[in-house]
Design a protein around this motif. Sequence first.
Motif, PDB file in Angstrom:
ATOM      1  N   ARG A  15      14.910   9.327  27.086  1.00  0.00           N
ATOM      2  CA  ARG A  15      14.396  10.698  26.938  1.00  0.00           C
ATOM      3  C   ARG A  15      13.708  11.168  28.222  1.00  0.00           C
ATOM      4  O   ARG A  15      13.828  12.322  28.610  1.00  0.00           O
ATOM      5  CB  ARG A  15      13.415  10.774  25.773  1.00  0.00           C
ATOM      6  CG  ARG A  15      14.034  10.819  24.426  1.00  0.00           C
ATOM      7  CD  ARG A  15      12.981  11.038  23.327  1.00  0.00           C
ATOM      8  NE  ARG A  15      13.610  10.946  22.045  1.00  0.00           N
ATOM      9  CZ  ARG A  15      13.611   9.859  21.269  1.00  0.00           C
ATOM     10  NH1 ARG A  15      12.969   8.770  21.667  1.00  0.00           N
ATOM     11  NH2 ARG A  15      14.220   9.864  20.122  1.00  0.00           N
ATOM     12  N   THR A  16      12.966  10.276  28.871  1.00  0.00           N
ATOM     13  CA  THR A  16      12.284  10.618  30.115  1.00  0.00           C
ATOM     14  C   THR A  16      13.299  10.989  31.190  1.00  0.00           C
ATOM     15  O   THR A  16      13.157  12.012  31.872  1.00  0.00           O
ATOM     16  CB  THR A  16      11.401   9.454  30.604  1.00  0.00           C
ATOM     17  OG1 THR A  16      10.442   9.138  29.596  1.00  0.00           O
ATOM     18  CG2 THR A  16      10.682   9.794  31.896  1.00  0.00           C
ATOM     19  N   GLU A  17      14.326  10.170  31.338  1.00  0.00           N
ATOM     20  CA  GLU A  17      15.357  10.435  32.347  1.00  0.00           C
ATOM     21  C   GLU A  17      16.092  11.740  32.054  1.00  0.00           C
ATOM     22  O   GLU A  17      16.377  12.519  32.967  1.00  0.00           O
ATOM     23  CB  GLU A  17      16.341   9.262  32.390  1.00  0.00           C
ATOM     24  CG  GLU A  17      15.710   7.983  32.894  1.00  0.00           C
ATOM     25  CD  GLU A  17      16.554   6.745  32.629  1.00  0.00           C
ATOM     26  OE1 GLU A  17      17.592   6.857  31.936  1.00  0.00           O
ATOM     27  OE2 GLU A  17      16.172   5.676  33.120  1.00  0.00           O
ATOM     28  N   THR A  18      16.379  11.986  30.797  1.00  0.00           N
ATOM     29  CA  THR A  18      17.056  13.224  30.398  1.00  0.00           C
ATOM     30  C   THR A  18      16.179  14.434  30.717  1.00  0.00           C
ATOM     31  O   THR A  18      16.666  15.439  31.253  1.00  0.00           O
ATOM     32  CB  THR A  18      17.397  13.196  28.890  1.00  0.00           C
ATOM     33  OG1 THR A  18      18.226  12.067  28.631  1.00  0.00           O
ATOM     34  CG2 THR A  18      18.092  14.461  28.451  1.00  0.00           C
ATOM     35  N   ALA A  19      14.905  14.325  30.406  1.00  0.00           N
ATOM     36  CA  ALA A  19      13.984  15.432  30.683  1.00  0.00           C
ATOM     37  C   ALA A  19      13.881  15.692  32.184  1.00  0.00           C
ATOM     38  O   ALA A  19      13.917  16.850  32.624  1.00  0.00           O
ATOM     39  CB  ALA A  19      12.605  15.137  30.089  1.00  0.00           C
ATOM     40  N   GLN A  20      13.786  14.635  32.976  1.00  0.00           N
ATOM     41  CA  GLN A  20      13.677  14.813  34.426  1.00  0.00           C
ATOM     42  C   GLN A  20      14.923  15.475  34.999  1.00  0.00           C
ATOM     43  O   GLN A  20      14.829  16.373  35.847  1.00  0.00           O
ATOM     44  CB  GLN A  20      13.434  13.464  35.105  1.00  0.00           C
ATOM     45  CG  GLN A  20      12.059  12.916  34.826  1.00  0.00           C
ATOM     46  CD  GLN A  20      11.890  11.485  35.303  1.00  0.00           C
ATOM     47  OE1 GLN A  20      12.824  10.682  35.272  1.00  0.00           O
ATOM     48  NE2 GLN A  20      10.680  11.156  35.724  1.00  0.00           N
ATOM     49  N   ALA A  21      16.099  15.066  34.539  1.00  0.00           N
ATOM     50  CA  ALA A  21      17.344  15.679  35.016  1.00  0.00           C
ATOM     51  C   ALA A  21      17.413  17.144  34.580  1.00  0.00           C
ATOM     52  O   ALA A  21      17.830  18.009  35.353  1.00  0.00           O
ATOM     53  CB  ALA A  21      18.553  14.910  34.490  1.00  0.00           C
TER      54      ALA A  21
END
Length: 167
Positions: free
Chosen positions: A102-108
């Motif tokens: 979820r963190t990686e998705t949000a950052q992208a």
Amino acid sequence: RLLERAEAHGDHDASNRLRNQLDLIEVRTRFNMSPPAELLGKLDELSAQVLKLVPPDSPRLRQFLLRSAMVAVALEQPDRAERLVAAAREQGRDKAPANTIRTETAQASIARVRGQFDAAIGQIERRLQDYEKKGERVSLRHAFVLIDHAYVLLLRGKPGDRPLALA
């Protein structure tokens, strides 16, 4: 009908109640069912409640804050989304793999909304490499990442991006 049921049959547990509220905000955001200013107000209230009521060692703290960040992205509020991601990182103590994704998705997504397509593509390609390392080739999560990759490549619009996006 779903919205009526979620509002009427909320749960007495604070975490479940917060999840139901976040679900409602997400649905209203995705389907443009409420004015953005109203949704942002509800999102801010919910985020404050999450920080107050959900313990830092609960995976739900990061989950709720990261889902809230994605709602902020959908409302084209990357600064607010970035603050929510930072709060999730700083205050959440769990190490749940789903929250890492979820963190990686949000950052992208934040990078994409800001027009920082190279950064978004880099983040997405790291996720694709993780799937490759795990040997995961057929899953909905992997398919969504591939779609996101193609979308951001098309948004970036460099000469060689279109064939990559269509591959």
